[in-house]
Design a protein around this motif. Structure first.
Motif, PDB file in Angstrom:
ATOM      1  N   ALA A  90       0.824  -1.210   0.000  1.00  0.00           N
ATOM      2  CA  ALA A  90       0.000   0.000   0.000  1.00  0.00           C
ATOM      3  C   ALA A  90       0.857   1.259   0.000  1.00  0.00           C
ATOM      4  N   GLU A  91       0.394   2.255  -0.734  1.00  0.00           N
ATOM      5  CA  GLU A  91       0.903   3.615  -0.567  1.00  0.00           C
ATOM      6  C   GLU A  91      -0.102   4.316   0.325  1.00  0.00           C
ATOM      7  N   GLU A  92       0.384   4.867   1.409  1.00  0.00           N
ATOM      8  CA  GLU A  92      -0.548   5.381   2.395  1.00  0.00           C
ATOM      9  C   GLU A  92      -0.766   6.881   2.215  1.00  0.00           C
ATOM     10  N   CYS A  93      -1.967   7.326   2.548  1.00  0.00           N
ATOM     11  CA  CYS A  93      -2.299   8.725   2.340  1.00  0.00           C
ATOM     12  C   CYS A  93      -1.531   9.620   3.321  1.00  0.00           C
ATOM     13  N   GLN A  94      -1.477  10.910   2.997  1.00  0.00           N
ATOM     14  CA  GLN A  94      -0.682  11.850   3.792  1.00  0.00           C
ATOM     15  C   GLN A  94      -1.210  11.959   5.222  1.00  0.00           C
ATOM     16  N   ILE A  95      -2.549  11.938   5.390  1.00  0.00           N
ATOM     17  CA  ILE A  95      -3.116  12.096   6.743  1.00  0.00           C
ATOM     18  C   ILE A  95      -2.622  10.969   7.637  1.00  0.00           C
ATOM     19  N   ASP A  96      -2.638   9.735   7.110  1.00  0.00           N
ATOM     20  CA  ASP A  96      -2.171   8.604   7.904  1.00  0.00           C
ATOM     21  C   ASP A  96      -0.706   8.798   8.294  1.00  0.00           C
ATOM     22  N   GLN A  97       0.101   9.258   7.318  1.00  0.00           N
ATOM     23  CA  GLN A  97       1.525   9.458   7.598  1.00  0.00           C
ATOM     24  C   GLN A  97       1.697  10.531   8.664  1.00  0.00           C
ATOM     25  N   ASP A  98       0.905  11.612   8.555  1.00  0.00           N
ATOM     26  CA  ASP A  98       0.987  12.681   9.545  1.00  0.00           C
ATOM     27  C   ASP A  98       0.593  12.147  10.913  1.00  0.00           C
ATOM     28  N   GLN A  99      -0.459  11.299  10.910  1.00  0.00           N
ATOM     29  CA  GLN A  99      -0.912  10.781  12.198  1.00  0.00           C
ATOM     30  C   GLN A  99       0.122   9.852  12.819  1.00  0.00           C
ATOM     31  N   MET A 100       0.908   9.168  11.944  1.00  0.00           N
ATOM     32  CA  MET A 100       1.969   8.324  12.485  1.00  0.00           C
ATOM     33  C   MET A 100       3.095   9.163  13.034  1.00  0.00           C
ATOM     34  N   LEU A 101       3.233  10.388  12.489  1.00  0.00           N
ATOM     35  CA  LEU A 101       4.289  11.289  12.959  1.00  0.00           C
ATOM     36  C   LEU A 101       4.011  11.768  14.377  1.00  0.00           C
ATOM     37  N   ILE A 102       2.719  11.899  14.718  1.00  0.00           N
ATOM     38  CA  ILE A 102       2.371  12.480  16.017  1.00  0.00           C
ATOM     39  C   ILE A 102       3.031  11.728  17.182  1.00  0.00           C
ATOM     40  N   PRO A 103       2.892  10.392  17.263  1.00  0.00           N
ATOM     41  CA  PRO A 103       3.565   9.701  18.376  1.00  0.00           C
ATOM     42  C   PRO A 103       5.076   9.896  18.355  1.00  0.00           C
ATOM     43  N   ILE A 104       5.656   9.982  17.141  1.00  0.00           N
ATOM     44  CA  ILE A 104       7.111  10.183  17.061  1.00  0.00           C
ATOM     45  C   ILE A 104       7.471  11.549  17.643  1.00  0.00           C
ATOM     46  N   ILE A 105       6.693  12.566  17.242  1.00  0.00           N
ATOM     47  CA  ILE A 105       6.967  13.919  17.734  1.00  0.00           C
ATOM     48  C   ILE A 105       6.782  13.975  19.241  1.00  0.00           C
ATOM     49  N   VAL A 106       5.671  13.381  19.716  1.00  0.00           N
ATOM     50  CA  VAL A 106       5.410  13.393  21.152  1.00  0.00           C
ATOM     51  C   VAL A 106       6.537  12.674  21.888  1.00  0.00           C
ATOM     52  N   GLY A 107       6.953  11.527  21.326  1.00  0.00           N
ATOM     53  CA  GLY A 107       8.038  10.756  21.941  1.00  0.00           C
ATOM     54  C   GLY A 107       9.312  11.564  22.003  1.00  0.00           C
ATOM     55  N   ALA A 108       9.639  12.227  20.894  1.00  0.00           N
ATOM     56  CA  ALA A 108      10.865  13.028  20.846  1.00  0.00           C
ATOM     57  C   ALA A 108      10.793  14.161  21.866  1.00  0.00           C
ATOM     58  N   ALA A 109       9.616  14.792  21.941  1.00  0.00           N
ATOM     59  CA  ALA A 109       9.445  15.894  22.885  1.00  0.00           C
ATOM     60  C   ALA A 109       9.634  15.408  24.317  1.00  0.00           C
ATOM     61  N   LEU A 110       9.053  14.234  24.615  1.00  0.00           N
ATOM     62  CA  LEU A 110       9.192  13.673  25.961  1.00  0.00           C
ATOM     63  C   LEU A 110      10.657  13.384  26.277  1.00  0.00           C
ATOM     64  N   ALA A 111      11.356  12.773  25.285  1.00  0.00           N
ATOM     65  CA  ALA A 111      12.768  12.446  25.485  1.00  0.00           C
ATOM     66  C   ALA A 111      13.559  13.715  25.769  1.00  0.00           C
ATOM     67  N   GLY A 112      13.254  14.791  24.997  1.00  0.00           N
ATOM     68  CA  GLY A 112      13.922  16.073  25.194  1.00  0.00           C
ATOM     69  C   GLY A 112      13.675  16.600  26.595  1.00  0.00           C
ATOM     70  N   LEU A 113      12.428  16.473  27.055  1.00  0.00           N
ATOM     71  CA  LEU A 113      12.053  16.965  28.373  1.00  0.00           C
ATOM     72  C   LEU A 113      12.833  16.226  29.463  1.00  0.00           C
ATOM     73  N   VAL A 114      12.904  14.896  29.299  1.00  0.00           N
ATOM     74  CA  VAL A 114      13.635  14.074  30.277  1.00  0.00           C
ATOM     75  C   VAL A 114      15.096  14.521  30.343  1.00  0.00           C
TER      76      VAL A 114
END
Ligand SMILES: *[C@@H]1O[C@H](CO)[C@@H](O)[C@H](O)[C@H]1NC(C)=O
Ligand SMILES: *[C@@H]1O[C@H](CO)[C@@H](O)[C@H](O)[C@H]1NC(C)=O
Ligand SMILES: *[C@@H]1O[C@H](CO)[C@@H](O)[C@H](O)[C@H]1NC(C)=O
Ligand SMILES: *[C@@H]1O[C@H](CO)[C@@H](O)[C@H](O)[C@H]1NC(C)=O
Ligand SMILES: *[C@@H]1O[C@H](CO)[C@@H](O)[C@H](O)[C@H]1NC(C)=O
Ligand SMILES: *[C@@H]1O[C@H](CO)[C@@H](O)[C@H](O)[C@H]1NC(C)=O
Ligand SMILES: *[C@@H]1O[C@H](CO)[C@@H](O)[C@H](O)[C@H]1NC(C)=O
Ligand SMILES: *[C@@H]1O[C@H](CO)[C@@H](O)[C@H](O)[C@H]1NC(C)=O
Ligand SMILES: *[C@@H]1O[C@H](CO)[C@@H](O)[C@H](O)[C@H]1NC(C)=O
Ligand SMILES: *[C@@H]1O[C@H](CO)[C@@H](O)[C@H](O)[C@H]1NC(C)=O
Ligand SMILES: *[C@@H]1O[C@H](CO)[C@@H](O)[C@H](O)[C@H]1NC(C)=O
Ligand SMILES: *[C@@H]1O[C@H](CO)[C@@H](O)[C@H](O)[C@H]1NC(C)=O
Length: 414
Positions: A369-393
């Motif tokens: 499958a080639e996945e739509c942009q919204i799905d890709q963006d939504q997959m980015l959210i946990p990555i961004i949140v994770g990165a932000a948390l790591a930065g905070l720690v």
């Protein structure tokens, strides 16, 4: 002249509930007394031959159906009592009753349909009037009681299936109104959504509940015996039309029910079409176009025709120059998130958990499958949140270390 046989037939079209099933009331009378009264909606699923294959269509008993006084009867002349409802261009539904004194039942269910009616049976290779009979119908009730079955129940005949719902009927009636005592069918007794048994015969269950998430349907189109288009998706129609009951334009959200949908379509080298038909009154088609230069495909056209009971005029919307769901040949297109495909100002389609592949299918399964942009963006959210948390720690840790060093230093100066 036959004075004893004064047969009167009356029909009352049931109230059409907004965008929903309509029940139709039928009454067979003889000499001023009613012998059969029935109130139900019916959906027919009929298989017929075209020049190249067999097709199944779904037809709803329209609210314009009427009792045929000539072929209906109260059974006074020794024949069986019967109710024959006619509709459209020579179609008929017949119920024949029998009794043993304490119980009555539907002995025969007959569906007659006219294959010359090209509106319902496009491309039929015959113009015959077909009669299909089912004689093992499980509709029975005690004499002087009303048979009630709100749940949909399907009866099979040779070439067709008949599904009744919202049914109330009585034959061999002692008076002119349905008996207040009801014999409730098994499906209503066991069904989790069975309405209370105290319901009066004339009230209809209210229907206008907003639809939830549509069910995800699996659709496929065959060519030459092999699958050429695959689709899995939940579909919701967002449609604005002039409501007959409300006398104004209303916006309606209607889910496509996959189990009541008949799939057809066609595939060419550069074009593939999926057609979904729900009853005779709703047809939705998706056309995909392939650009063989770029080896990419996209959804280029959506057409909807609908003629619901509450529509003041038949609805139709089409747009054949769309550019949605773009992907590459050899891949499927996937979008789990909800997408809105605008067709016209009065009509759009909401898709849920969608995966399609209109070209380049080698097996019975989707390619990568080639996945739509919204799905890709939504997959980015946990990555961004994770990165932000790591930065905070990290910041907290550094702050702690600095703080510890400072207080250490403080100690030493003491
Ligand atoms: C039917 O009812 C009408 C009015 O109630 C009455 O005038 C007529 O005699 C009745 N006919 C029969 C056959 O009972
Ligand atoms: C069947 O349909 C055709 C075309 O609509 C019509 O001419 C014909 O009279 C119909 N047959 C019956 C029995 O009603
Ligand atoms: C009618 O049929 C039912 C079920 O078959 C049976 O229980 C009942 O005894 C019959 N009644 C008469 C009067 O034969
Ligand atoms: C039901 O149909 C069968 C087959 O056509 C027929 O033999 C039977 O008499 C019918 N029964 C009634 C009650 O009409
Ligand atoms: C229609 O097609 C079916 C099979 O596709 C065939 O059996 C039947 O004889 C055909 N009927 C006519 C009238 O050509
Ligand atoms: C009738 O129902 C049966 C069982 O659900 C199904 O196999 C058959 O294809 C149906 N026939 C038609 C004409 O829809
Ligand atoms: C049905 O009701 C009629 C009229 O009320 C009565 O004459 C008849 O005996 C009843 N039959 C049964 C089986 O209860
Ligand atoms: C499939 O189509 C091709 C060409 O369009 C044809 O040569 C072949 O015989 C067809 N196969 C079947 C099973 O009909
Ligand atoms: C519907 O509304 C229009 C104007 O809003 C009015 O002229 C017309 O009489 C109404 N029709 C009915 C059946 O209420
Ligand atoms: C269709 O599916 C819905 C939801 O899954 C279910 O409630 C309904 O009974 C089904 N209808 C038929 C005719 O199978
Ligand atoms: C097909 O794609 C090529 C390259 O992207 C483009 O130049 C061409 O106009 C497209 N053809 C059509 C019919 O859209
Ligand atoms: C389908 O088959 C063609 C050639 O027959 C091949 O080039 C292509 O990679 C295959 N695609 C998939 C998804 O297997």
């Amino acid at each position: 002249m036959e004075p004893s046989r004064l047969l009167a037939a009356v029909f009352i079209a049931g109230m059409a509930v907004v965008g929903c099933v309509q029940a139709v009331t039928f009454e067979v009378k003889e000499a001023n007394s009613t012998c059969i009264k029935a109130d139900f909606s019916a959906l027919f699923s009929i298989t017929y031959s075209t020049s190249s294959s067999k097709t199944t269509v779904q037809v709803r008993l329209p609210d314009t159906a009427t009792v045929d006084a000539r072929s209906s009867s109260c059974g006074t002349g020794g024949s069986s009592p019967s109710l024959v409802a006619v509709f459209g261009r020579g179609h008929a539904l017949g119920l024949t009753f029998s009794t043993n004194g304490s119980l009555y039942s539907v002995a025969n269910l007959t569906l007659q349909y006219n294959l010359s009616d090209t509106l319902i049976f496009p491309g039929a290779n015959s113009s015959n009037v077909v009669t299909d009979l089912s004689s093992s119908v499980g509709i029975w009730a005690g004499i002087n009681t009303t048979y009630r079955c709100v749940s949909p129940t399907t009866f099979r005949a040779e070439l067709s299936n008949v599904t009744f719902s919202d049914m109330r009927l009585e034959a061999y009636m002692p008076g002119n109104e349905l008996s207040p005592t009801e014999s409730v069918c098994a499906a209503d007794k066991t069904g989790p959504t069975a309405p209370p048994t105290t319901a009066t015969p004339t009230t209809k269950p209210p229907a206008p509940t907003p639809p939830g998430m549509p069910d995800r349907g699996s659709y496929s189109v065959n060519k030459n015996g092999t699958i050429c288009l695959l689709a899995q998706m939940g579909l919701q129609l967002n449609i604005s039309y002039v409501s007959r009951s409300q006398n104004k334009t209303i916006q309606d959200l209607v889910n496509v029910a996959p189990n009541q949908t008949v799939t057809s379509g066609s595939c060419d080298a550069n074009r593939a079409t999926l057609v979904l038909t729900q009853e005779p009154a709703t047809t939705l088609s998706f056309t995909f176009t392939l650009n063989s230069t770029s080896n990419k495909y996209h959804l280029s056209g959506i057409v909807l025709t609908a003629n619901w009971s509450d529509m003041a005029t038949p609805f139709s919307a089409r747009n054949l120059s769309l550019n949605y769901l773009q992907s590459s040949v050899g891949y499927s297109y996937m979008c789990n998130a909800e997408q809105t495909l605008v067709v016209e100002s009065t009509f759009s389609v909401n898709t849920f958990k969608l995966q399609v592949q209109p070209f380049g299918i080698n097996t019975t399964q989707f390619a990568t499958a080639e996945e739509c942009q919204i799905d890709q963006d939504q997959m980015l959210i946990p990555i961004i949140v994770g990165a932000a948390l790591a930065g905070l720690v990290l910041i907290v840790l550094i702050a702690y270390l600095i703080g510890r060093k400072r207080s250490h230093a403080g100690y030493q100066t003491m």
